[in-house]
Design a protein around this motif. Structure first.
Motif, PDB file in Angstrom:
ATOM      1  N   ILE A  11      62.263 -94.071 -88.733  1.00  0.00           N
ATOM      2  CA  ILE A  11      61.631 -95.223 -89.401  1.00  0.00           C
ATOM      3  C   ILE A  11      60.119 -95.067 -89.431  1.00  0.00           C
ATOM      4  O   ILE A  11      59.464 -95.337 -90.438  1.00  0.00           O
ATOM      5  CB  ILE A  11      62.048 -96.537 -88.705  1.00  0.00           C
ATOM      6  N   SER A  26      50.281-102.408-101.226  1.00  0.00           N
ATOM      7  CA  SER A  26      50.245-103.209-100.015  1.00  0.00           C
ATOM      8  C   SER A  26      49.169-104.283-100.044  1.00  0.00           C
ATOM      9  O   SER A  26      49.228-105.234 -99.306  1.00  0.00           O
ATOM     10  CB  SER A  26      50.009-102.298 -98.814  1.00  0.00           C
ATOM     11  N   ASP A  32      35.239-108.249-103.560  1.00  0.00           N
ATOM     12  CA  ASP A  32      34.205-107.813-102.627  1.00  0.00           C
ATOM     13  C   ASP A  32      34.314-106.337-102.291  1.00  0.00           C
ATOM     14  O   ASP A  32      33.733-105.876-101.324  1.00  0.00           O
ATOM     15  CB  ASP A  32      34.241-108.666-101.356  1.00  0.00           C
ATOM     16  N   HIS A 406      40.184-117.804-103.478  1.00  0.00           N
ATOM     17  CA  HIS A 406      40.891-116.980-102.487  1.00  0.00           C
ATOM     18  C   HIS A 406      42.296-116.627-102.965  1.00  0.00           C
ATOM     19  O   HIS A 406      42.840-117.281-103.853  1.00  0.00           O
ATOM     20  CB  HIS A 406      40.963-117.720-101.153  1.00  0.00           C
ATOM     21  N   TYR A 407      42.866-115.613-102.310  1.00  0.00           N
ATOM     22  CA  TYR A 407      44.190-115.112-102.679  1.00  0.00           C
ATOM     23  C   TYR A 407      45.116-115.108-101.474  1.00  0.00           C
ATOM     24  O   TYR A 407      44.672-115.007-100.339  1.00  0.00           O
ATOM     25  CB  TYR A 407      44.094-113.668-103.178  1.00  0.00           C
TER      26      TYR A 407
ATOM     27  N   THR B  10      67.132-101.293 -80.954  1.00  0.00           N
ATOM     28  CA  THR B  10      66.450-100.152 -81.548  1.00  0.00           C
ATOM     29  C   THR B  10      66.027-100.470 -82.969  1.00  0.00           C
ATOM     30  O   THR B  10      64.895-100.219 -83.374  1.00  0.00           O
ATOM     31  CB  THR B  10      67.394 -98.937 -81.548  1.00  0.00           C
ATOM     32  N   SER B  11      66.970-101.076 -83.738  1.00  0.00           N
ATOM     33  CA  SER B  11      66.644-101.375 -85.125  1.00  0.00           C
ATOM     34  C   SER B  11      65.493-102.366 -85.206  1.00  0.00           C
ATOM     35  O   SER B  11      64.591-102.237 -86.008  1.00  0.00           O
ATOM     36  CB  SER B  11      67.875-101.962 -85.832  1.00  0.00           C
ATOM     37  N   LEU B  13      63.256-102.894 -82.953  1.00  0.00           N
ATOM     38  CA  LEU B  13      62.027-102.226 -82.547  1.00  0.00           C
ATOM     39  C   LEU B  13      61.494-101.367 -83.684  1.00  0.00           C
ATOM     40  O   LEU B  13      60.303-101.367 -83.994  1.00  0.00           O
ATOM     41  CB  LEU B  13      62.301-101.377 -81.297  1.00  0.00           C
ATOM     42  N   GLY B  14      62.456-100.654 -84.305  1.00  0.00           N
ATOM     43  CA  GLY B  14      62.051 -99.797 -85.415  1.00  0.00           C
ATOM     44  C   GLY B  14      61.463-100.606 -86.547  1.00  0.00           C
ATOM     45  O   GLY B  14      60.425-100.256 -87.118  1.00  0.00           O
ATOM     46  N   LEU B  15      62.132-101.734 -86.853  1.00  0.00           N
ATOM     47  CA  LEU B  15      61.608-102.575 -87.927  1.00  0.00           C
ATOM     48  C   LEU B  15      60.242-103.134 -87.569  1.00  0.00           C
ATOM     49  O   LEU B  15      59.344-103.222 -88.411  1.00  0.00           O
ATOM     50  CB  LEU B  15      62.583-103.726 -88.197  1.00  0.00           C
ATOM     51  N   MET B  17      58.119-101.711 -85.707  1.00  0.00           N
ATOM     52  CA  MET B  17      57.147-100.616 -85.901  1.00  0.00           C
ATOM     53  C   MET B  17      56.804-100.465 -87.366  1.00  0.00           C
ATOM     54  O   MET B  17      55.656-100.267 -87.741  1.00  0.00           O
ATOM     55  CB  MET B  17      57.722 -99.301 -85.376  1.00  0.00           C
ATOM     56  N   LEU B  18      57.878-100.595 -88.180  1.00  0.00           N
ATOM     57  CA  LEU B  18      57.645-100.467 -89.613  1.00  0.00           C
ATOM     58  C   LEU B  18      56.679-101.550 -90.094  1.00  0.00           C
ATOM     59  O   LEU B  18      55.723-101.294 -90.826  1.00  0.00           O
ATOM     60  CB  LEU B  18      58.991-100.589 -90.346  1.00  0.00           C
ATOM     61  N   LEU B  21      53.258-100.780 -88.776  1.00  0.00           N
ATOM     62  CA  LEU B  21      52.600 -99.704 -89.516  1.00  0.00           C
ATOM     63  C   LEU B  21      52.169-100.186 -90.888  1.00  0.00           C
ATOM     64  O   LEU B  21      51.081 -99.897 -91.364  1.00  0.00           O
ATOM     65  CB  LEU B  21      53.567 -98.519 -89.653  1.00  0.00           C
ATOM     66  N   GLN B  25      48.495-100.314 -92.383  1.00  0.00           N
ATOM     67  CA  GLN B  25      48.127 -99.704 -93.655  1.00  0.00           C
ATOM     68  C   GLN B  25      47.485-100.734 -94.584  1.00  0.00           C
ATOM     69  O   GLN B  25      46.587-100.437 -95.341  1.00  0.00           O
ATOM     70  CB  GLN B  25      49.372 -99.106 -94.314  1.00  0.00           C
ATOM     71  N   ALA B  26      48.006-101.983 -94.494  1.00  0.00           N
ATOM     72  CA  ALA B  26      47.484-103.005 -95.396  1.00  0.00           C
ATOM     73  C   ALA B  26      46.117-103.506 -94.964  1.00  0.00           C
ATOM     74  O   ALA B  26      45.376-104.045 -95.756  1.00  0.00           O
ATOM     75  CB  ALA B  26      48.459-104.177 -95.457  1.00  0.00           C
ATOM     76  N   GLU B  29      38.994-103.814 -95.085  1.00  0.00           N
ATOM     77  CA  GLU B  29      37.715-104.153 -94.525  1.00  0.00           C
ATOM     78  C   GLU B  29      37.604-105.675 -94.469  1.00  0.00           C
ATOM     79  O   GLU B  29      38.582-106.380 -94.653  1.00  0.00           O
ATOM     80  CB  GLU B  29      36.626-103.541 -95.393  1.00  0.00           C
ATOM     81  N   VAL B  30      36.406-106.145 -94.248  1.00  0.00           N
ATOM     82  CA  VAL B  30      36.189-107.592 -94.233  1.00  0.00           C
ATOM     83  C   VAL B  30      36.505-108.158 -95.619  1.00  0.00           C
ATOM     84  O   VAL B  30      36.540-107.428 -96.603  1.00  0.00           O
ATOM     85  CB  VAL B  30      34.739-107.912 -93.839  1.00  0.00           C
ATOM     86  N   THR B  31      36.729-109.440 -95.678  1.00  0.00           N
ATOM     87  CA  THR B  31      37.131-110.039 -96.946  1.00  0.00           C
ATOM     88  C   THR B  31      36.406-111.359 -97.169  1.00  0.00           C
ATOM     89  O   THR B  31      36.044-112.043 -96.207  1.00  0.00           O
ATOM     90  CB  THR B  31      38.642-110.269 -96.973  1.00  0.00           C
ATOM     91  N   ARG B  34      40.421-113.878 -98.545  1.00  0.00           N
ATOM     92  CA  ARG B  34      41.740-113.976 -97.925  1.00  0.00           C
ATOM     93  C   ARG B  34      41.623-114.742 -96.611  1.00  0.00           C
ATOM     94  O   ARG B  34      40.574-114.729 -95.973  1.00  0.00           O
ATOM     95  CB  ARG B  34      42.305-112.584 -97.628  1.00  0.00           C
TER      96      ARG B  34
END
Lengths: 420, 391
Positions: A11, A26, A32, A406-407, B10-11, B13-15, B17-18, B21, B25-26, B29-31, B34
């Protein structure tokens, strides 16, 4: 130990690589950070003397800069959202402002418009450029008026490495008065869309009369390109998850071409437009607690999806949820089309000063509120029907201020920009 | 059975982690657009006499809870007004660097506001805005504190110039990664004599630092907040909040350049000047240590010509561009009307955030417009906000 290590590793590997899971953007748009598409939701012009609209003598200054060390070409699209009288198509009218002088004949009415005009701008490394919406701009070598912004790098002067603004000519907006919006897309010299997240922009709306001046500014909304995703065609896929086009799994979610036997997997090329727009505002008719001036808010919304190829405007309902400072909730909805400029009280059909609007301070009882706006998914389940916007606060007898809204969140469906 | 439950765990935990992660990834920087876990208002001004700013001015703060749960926040004003506001800042008249803090509580989706110079007292009997639908008239517009009071918001000293930052916490006061706060600041000059003959307003969005891994709340809830960066002695769990930008980018008029709209309308001569407000990402509110950092400016004019300059900011910086580095920002020096300026702090010093205000003038009138700036890249080094224990 072994039994649980393996699935976690798989995973984790999937998450890192993105293999086998639906390819989804994502993040969402940002005003900005530099982007590959810039959206200026509101441009207004009325330089006629005397002014033909209640806005007064007004013009928009568009500023764009390239934040990278590489030159960049922009393909820009003005959308003229002027209304015209149905019985007299050459007469400009304002379908968005109920207080506007009705320029149409008594038995005639105002129809909102949607007409695009496109042009190309070449910007050199790190260069800031600007133009007036009313006048457009050309190379300074060709410019007749030295006081009007123009593009300085041309035949007589070039930048580092010989870069210039040649082949750039921005037309003035097609009508005066004008209301509409502007989108600019990073492309290569062949006008093929390009991943180049280096554009930033601002727009200033300036109202200048002999005894009065008002200036407001907002940031252009940037849509960032996703690395390695642009297929160079004329359909730009904004956000959403990957989706099979044609084949035995048409419309199914995909992450790779192999997921779509007999078809192709259309992946998002740009980050998505937001699922929900959030606006903090003063309720209509409230007094500014500092200056005592009455405050009204104007909201401008434009669709993320745009079909410049077929000239088809998007039409969809928007749901508005309004919260006051007592945590009390109201809601309303409106179908809007292409571009819409609202005073808040106009959203639920009230008239200026009407104390019955759910956006009125008199109804809400408090000075400020939060309004959450969500475009409703329409007939096409693949289309996001998301919106972008900007807000302006007007104080009676005083200055105004624009600000970005804002979003929240993103959608599994995509929006599309179809280029001609 | 044991095997099955292990698989489910496990699933999960895996989820998790997903999710984690994906969240990492998302995280960007500052916003300024939002919901965030820390919101920063770099420019907050209250000056009823115009001693520091030349004209009376006050600031309206708006903060909203964008979630359906109760949200708590600790807020900190940092007063950077000089000890004697009638005299300019000097070694003999330094800025106060005085911190004032308070708590706010917002119910689900609740917006709130207050005026900096007035604060917001707790009074459940505040008069509400009211109207008479029969006559279609508003009968009470003066309802400034109507609504659920978010807490007792203190009045600031007069004059006050500085910043406000609010940190989302749980009910025990421990920082959390909720990403539920958004805010705006409106700078309002009431009606006065020229050049601000009529009232004016400019507005910017608060700058937000996103809490990372908000689904799992990786924030260790201590009083050392780690803004970006990696694992270190101060940040054993790594970053808790999104990093400050490596580069802050400002598009602006060259100082003194003409506004082309005013001149085209025949109302000139006009001129534009830009005021920049800079606050550090690192802040030690426990020990009141003043971060001192250098800001490097890289200017590019419309001819693609490069210029550079630098200045030092001591905790809170607010200056016209024309006050920096021998007038390098002036149109006569830089040679074009429009300029792009990229700003950076050295890697070993505090990162920073900023907002700008433009002042446009034609004879007898001056007007202001605020702008949020762009950020690009992420700082590698962690910035640290240290808040007083037990708050």
């Amino acid at each position: 130990m072994k039994t649980w290590c393996l699935p976690i590793a798989i995973i984790a590997a999937i998450a890192v690589s993105g293999v086998g899971i639906p390819a989804r953007s994502s993040a969402t748009v940002a005003s900005d950070q530099p982007g590959a598409i810039l959206v200026f939701p509101k441009i207004v012009v009325d330089t006629t003397q005397p002014p033909k609209t209640p806005r007064g003598r007004i013009d928009s200054l568009i500023r764009i800069s390239n934040t990278s060390d590489e030159p960049i070409t922009l393909k820009c699209f003005y959308v003229n959202a002027n209304g015209h009288c149905r019985g007299a198509p050459s007469v400009i009218c304002d379908p968005y402002n109920p207080e506007a002088v009705n320029l149409c004949a008594t038995d005639d009415f105002c129809i909102p418009g949607w007409q695009e005009t496109d042009f190309v701008v070449n910007i050199t490394a790190r260069q800031p450029v600007a133009w007036l919406a009313s006048q457009g701009a050309s190379l300074c070598d060709q410019s007749l008026d030295p006081d009007v912004p123009c593009f300085p790098l041309g035949d007589s002067r070039s930048g580092i490495g010989g870069q210039t603004n040649r082949d750039t000519r921005v037309p003035p907006v097609p009508e005066n008065p004008f209301v509409g919006h502007l989108k600019c897309i990073a492309v290569d010299r062949n006008e093929v869309p390009k991943e180049h997240n280096a554009l930033k922009g601002e727009l200033e709306i300036i109202r200048s009369n002999e005894d009065d001046l008002d200036v407001q500014a907002y940031n252009a909304i940037g849509i960032r390109a996703l690395a390695g995703r642009n297929d160079g065609d004329n359909t730009l896929v904004i956000g959403g998850v990957g989706q099979c086009v044609e084949g035995s799994r048409a419309n199914a979610v995909c992450g790779h071409r192999n997921d779509c036997p007999g078809g192709t997997c259309r992946l998002p090329e740009y980050e998505g437009c937001p699922n929900i727009l959030i606006l903090d505002h003063f309720f209509e008719g409230a007094n500014d607690p500092v200056s005592g001036d009455r405050i009204n808010t104007v909201l401008t919304l434009v669709p993320c999806t745009e079909d410049y190829e077929r000239q088809v405007p998007v039409e969809a309902p928007i749901q508005f949820l309004v919260f006051n400072e007592f945590e009390q909730r109201f809601s309303t909805s409106r179908i809007i089309n292409c571009f819409h400029e609202f005073r808040l009280f106009d959203i639920d059909g009230a008239r200026p000063g009407d104390v019955r609007s759910i956006f009125s301070a008199a109804v809400n009882g408090t000075l400020t509120g939060q309004t959450r706006m969500r475009g409703v998914t329409g007939d096409d389940p693949r289309l996001g029907y998301t919106w972008l916007g900007v807000a302006e606060e007007f104080r009676d007898g005083a200055g105004s201020a624009a600000f970005n809204i804002h979003y929240h969140g993103a959608r599994p469906q995509s929006d599309f920009i179809h280029l001609p | 059975m044991g095997s099955a439950s292990t698989t489910i765990r496990t699933s999960r935990l895996g989820l998790s982690m997903l999710i984690a992660l994906t969240a990492v990834q998302a995280a960007g920087e500052v916003t300024t657009e939002r919901g965030s876990s820390i919101i920063i208002f770099p420019k907050v001004v209250f000056d009823s006499q115009g001693l520091l700013t030349g004209q009376p001015i006050d600031t309206i703060i708006q903060i909203t809870n964008t979630s359906n749960s109760l949200v708590f926040a600790h807020c900190y004003y940092m007063n950077a007004a000089p000890v004697d506001p009638t005299r300019p800042i000097s070694e003999a008249n330094p800025p106060r660097w005085q911190e004032i803090n308070f708590d706010i509580l917002l119910t689900k989706q609740q917006p709130t506001h207050w005026v900096v110079g007035s604060g917001r007292p707790q009074n459940p009997s505040d008069p509400i805005c009211a109207g008479d639908p029969k006559n279609n008239t508003v009968t009470n517009r003066d309802c400034v504190n109507a609504g659920f009071d978010p807490g007792r918001v203190p009045l600031t000293p007069d004059p006050f110039v500085g910043e406000l930052r609010c940190i989302e916490v749980d009910s025990s006061g421990a920082p959390i990664n909720g990403n539920h706060l958004k805010g705006e600041a409106t700078l309002v000059t009431p009606e006065q004599s020229a050049p601000f003959a009529t009232a004016d307003a400019s507005k910017y969005n608060a700058i937000g630092l996103l809490g990372l891994n908000s689904d799992l709340n990786s924030n260790n809830s201590d009083f050392t907040l780690c803004i970006g960066g990696g694992v270190s002695a101060e940040c054993p769990g790594g970053a808790e909040y999104s990093p400050c930008p490596e580069t802050v980018i400002l598009n602006h008029f060259a100082e003194g350049a003409a506004n082309p709209v005013i001149d085209a309308h025949g109302n000139g001569p006009s001129s534009v000047t830009t005021e920049l407000t800079i606050v550090p990402c690192t802040q030690d509110l426990e020990n009141l240590e003043r971060p001192r950092f250098t800001v490097q400016f890289l200017l590019t004019n419309e001819f693609e010509e490069l210029f550079s300059a630098s200045t030092t900011v001591d905790c809170w910086g607010n200056f016209r561009l024309s006050d920096i580095a021998f007038n390098i920002f002036n149109e006569a020096v830089i040679g074009t009307r429009f300029v792009q300026t990229q700003m950076k702090a050295p890697p070993d010093q505090s990162g920073f955030l900023a907002v700008a205000e433009e002042f446009h003038s034609q004879p007898g009138i001056e007007r202001r417009a605020a702008l949020n700036l762009h950020g690009d890249g992420k700082r590698i080094r962690a910035d640290i906000i240290r808040i007083p224990e037990g708050r």
